[in-house]
Every structure is written in C-alpha cells, then in structure tokens.
Design an enzyme around this catalytic site. Structure first.
Site, PDB file in Angstrom:
ATOM      1  N   ASN A  10       0.869  -1.175   0.000  1.00 20.93           N
ATOM      2  CA  ASN A  10       0.000   0.000   0.000  1.00 20.93           C
ATOM      3  C   ASN A  10       0.906   1.225   0.000  1.00 20.93           C
ATOM      4  OD1 ASN A  10      -1.756   2.058   0.500  1.00 20.93           O
ATOM      5  ND2 ASN A  10      -2.414   1.337   2.531  1.00 20.93           N
ATOM      6  N   LYS A  12       0.136   4.225  -0.286  1.00 23.40           N
ATOM      7  CA  LYS A  12      -0.513   5.402   0.312  1.00 23.40           C
ATOM      8  C   LYS A  12      -0.292   6.628  -0.586  1.00 23.40           C
ATOM      9  CE  LYS A  12      -0.238   3.175   4.763  1.00 23.40           C
ATOM     10  NZ  LYS A  12      -0.103   3.264   6.219  1.00 23.40           N
ATOM     11  N   HIS A 100      -9.512   1.058   4.918  1.00 22.54           N
ATOM     12  CA  HIS A 100      -8.248   1.286   5.623  1.00 22.54           C
ATOM     13  C   HIS A 100      -8.484   2.254   6.784  1.00 22.54           C
ATOM     14  CE1 HIS A 100      -4.158   2.486   6.492  1.00 22.54           C
ATOM     15  NE2 HIS A 100      -3.774   1.394   5.871  1.00 22.54           N
ATOM     16  N   GLU A 102      -6.882   4.679   7.812  1.00 18.94           N
ATOM     17  CA  GLU A 102      -6.677   6.091   7.481  1.00 18.94           C
ATOM     18  C   GLU A 102      -7.917   6.667   6.790  1.00 18.94           C
ATOM     19  OE1 GLU A 102      -2.950   5.493   5.451  1.00 18.94           O
ATOM     20  OE2 GLU A 102      -2.023   5.011   7.376  1.00 18.94           O
ATOM     21  N   GLU A 172      -5.234  -4.975  10.587  1.00 17.76           N
ATOM     22  CA  GLU A 172      -4.253  -3.896  10.744  1.00 17.76           C
ATOM     23  C   GLU A 172      -4.534  -3.132  12.032  1.00 17.76           C
ATOM     24  OE1 GLU A 172      -2.261  -2.712   6.811  1.00 17.76           O
ATOM     25  OE2 GLU A 172      -3.958  -1.387   7.132  1.00 17.76           O
ATOM     26  N   GLY A 178       2.649   2.240  10.807  1.00 15.45           N
ATOM     27  CA  GLY A 178       3.613   3.330  10.674  1.00 15.45           C
ATOM     28  C   GLY A 178       4.363   3.663  11.951  1.00 15.45           C
ATOM     29  N   SER A 218       3.640  -2.170  10.275  1.00 16.20           N
ATOM     30  CA  SER A 218       5.085  -2.222  10.496  1.00 16.20           C
ATOM     31  C   SER A 218       5.702  -3.564  10.083  1.00 16.20           C
ATOM     32  CB  SER A 218       5.423  -1.883  11.955  1.00 16.20           C
ATOM     33  OG  SER A 218       4.980  -0.585  12.272  1.00 16.20           O
TER      34      SER A 218
HETATM   35  P1  13P Z   1       3.117   0.362   7.663  1.00 18.09           P
HETATM   36  O1  13P Z   1       3.606  -0.916   7.049  1.00 18.09           O
HETATM   37  O2  13P Z   1       3.850   1.578   7.197  1.00 18.09           O
HETATM   38  O3  13P Z   1       3.013   0.247   9.150  1.00 18.09           O
HETATM   39  O4  13P Z   1       1.615   0.578   7.125  1.00 18.09           O
HETATM   40  C1  13P Z   1       0.706  -0.446   7.223  1.00 18.09           C
HETATM   41  C2  13P Z   1      -0.499  -0.114   6.448  1.00 18.09           C
HETATM   42  O5  13P Z   1      -1.251   0.777   6.798  1.00 18.09           O
HETATM   43  C3  13P Z   1      -0.749  -0.860   5.205  1.00 18.09           C
HETATM   44  O6  13P Z   1      -2.025  -0.616   4.731  1.00 18.09           O
END
Ligand code: 13P
Length: 256
Positions: A10, A12, A100, A102, A172, A178, A218
């Site tokens: 992803n 982003k 997601h 976010e 997740e 992150g 992560s």
């Molecule tokens: P990270 O791998 O940067 O923690 O992000 C995970 C994520 O949100 C994947 O959709």
C-alpha cells in the site's frame, strides 16, 4: 485447503507516476517466476499512477498485480473527485483496499460506507482487501475481538459464500501502523482467527477456509517470516516498507 500467499504494498499518498514506474520496474527485477508461483504480489499506487503502472505491467508482461487504495461505490454520477469501481476495473485493477483505518479515521468512513464500497468492488469482479483493526485504547480495554469482529461482520454481511471465499481481509491494528511497533505474531494470528470465525458465521466453513487473512502494521523484511509461519496468516499488507523495492522484494521472498 491451501490458500495462496498474498502480499500487497500500500503505497498510500506517495510516489508520482514517474516514481511509481521506477518502483514497479525495480521490484520486477528483484522477483523471479518462482516467487510468483508462490505469492500473489500486488502494488497499490495512488490513482494518478495506476495507469502508468498498468502500462509497465502489460508492456513487460509482469506478474505483479495492480491494486487501488480506495474507490467509490457507484458506477458513475455526480460525485466530484471520486473514482468508480468500473473505472478501476477497466484499468486492469484487480484488488482494492477498502476500509483502511486512514480512510476511517481521517476521512470519516463508517462501516456503512465501507460495506457499500466492498459490495461494489465485488460486483465489479475485483477482489477487496478489507482492512479492520482496533485502536490502542480499544485493545487496552480488551475490546479487540469485539471491534474487529463487528467491523468485519458489517462489511461482509450480504456477500454469498463464494464471494466471501474470494475475499481478503487485512488485520491492521491501528497502533502498529507506521509506528515501527508490529503486533506480536501470536496476537495477529488470534485476530485472524476472530475474522475467520466471522467469515464462517456468514458464509460457512468452506468460505472461511478459502478467504485470505493478512496482517498489516510495520511489516518489514525482518519480521515477515514470523507472521507467515502462522497458519492463520496468509500474507501481508505493507505500507512504508513497500516503497523500497529492495525491502518489498525481501518481504515477498520471506522464505529466503
Ligand atoms: P506500515 O507498514 O507503514 O506500518 O503501514 C501499514 C499499512 O497501513 C498498510 O495498509
């Protein structure tokens, strides 16, 4: 029932279309046919890079598959700024991340919106990657199973057994995204069991045995194999580490 591994990057809101072209090319150089035999490798660039990445995939006959990070639920209409499932599907998009954290937290998407999007993705013949996960407060209060169970149930209700079996769900935990603090693989496997139980409740044992459940939060080349060693975990949804083709390839080749 053997489930094929699925490892999705992803990206982003990162990478211009020019950078995205370089990233997918570099990734392709680092993977070989044996990797693709074993793993579905998916990259999810921003909307502006989908067409460019699709062109590279087609021109170079890559087995990397294309995913999107978001979608609207209608086929067309007066929805300024939105992109429809049909538009994605015509571009060669095979996977769409739905729900997601976010999107839920920053853009206010609730379970109803997530459910609509998920159904629209399925109806267009693409595979949704439904993301569910709890906050740190919810975990501390012991509400994890309830929260992720409810998120999965609301989004997946109404799909038939066949559709459920072709789904992917990513666990997740929000506190692991992150942050560099991945969930413990046992914790992730326990959450995957809760999600699989919801799929079973809605679609039966066969659907539950076929649906792929991923871990995200992560993930990096150093921790991926511990997740993949869990029978309940069929892959990963990778954020930060997927932006680096070396790291992402190392995650895809987790057994090496
Ligand atoms: P990270 O791998 O940067 O923690 O992000 C995970 C994520 O949100 C994947 O959709």
């Amino acid at each position: 029932m053997t489930r094929r591994d699925l490892i999705a990057g992803n990206w982003k809101m990162n990478a211009t279309h020019l950078e995205a072209i370089q990233m997918v090319q570099k990734l392709s150089y680092r993977l070989d046919p044996a990797d693709h035999e074993r793993v579905d490798v998916v990259v999810c660039p921003a909307f502006t890079a989908l067409r460019s990445v699709q062109t590279v995939i087609e021109a170079d006959h890559l087995r990397i598959q294309l995913g999107a990070q978001n979608v609207h639920w209608e086929e067309s209409g007066p929805y300024t700024g939105e992109v429809s499932p049909l538009m994605l599907s015509r571009l060669g998009v095979r996977f769409v991340i739905v729900g997601h954290s976010e999107r839920r937290q920053v853009f206010g998407e609730d379970d109803t919106v997530v459910a609509r999007k998920l159904k629209a993705v399925v109806a267009t013949g693409m595979t949704p990657i439904l993301a569910v996960g709890e906050t740190l407060d919810q975990r501390d209060r012991g509400e994890t199973d309830e929260v992720i169970g409810a998120q999965a149930r609301t989004a997946l209700r109404g799909l038939d057994a066949d559709q459920l079996g072709r789904m992917a769900v990513a666990y997740e935990p929000i506190w692991a995204i992150g942050t560099g603090h991945n969930a413990d693989p046992d914790t992730a496997a326990a959450a995957a069991l809760v999600i699989r139980a919801v799929v079973s409740e809605l679609g039966g044992l066969e659907a539950a045995a076929a649906a792929r459940i991923l871990y995200g939060g992560s993930v990096n080349p150093g921790n991926i194999s511990a997740f993949m060693a869990k029978r309940e975990i069929d892959g990963a949804l990778v954020g930060g580490a997927s932006l680096d083709p070396d790291q992402f390839a190392a995650i895809v080749r987790y057994w090496v």
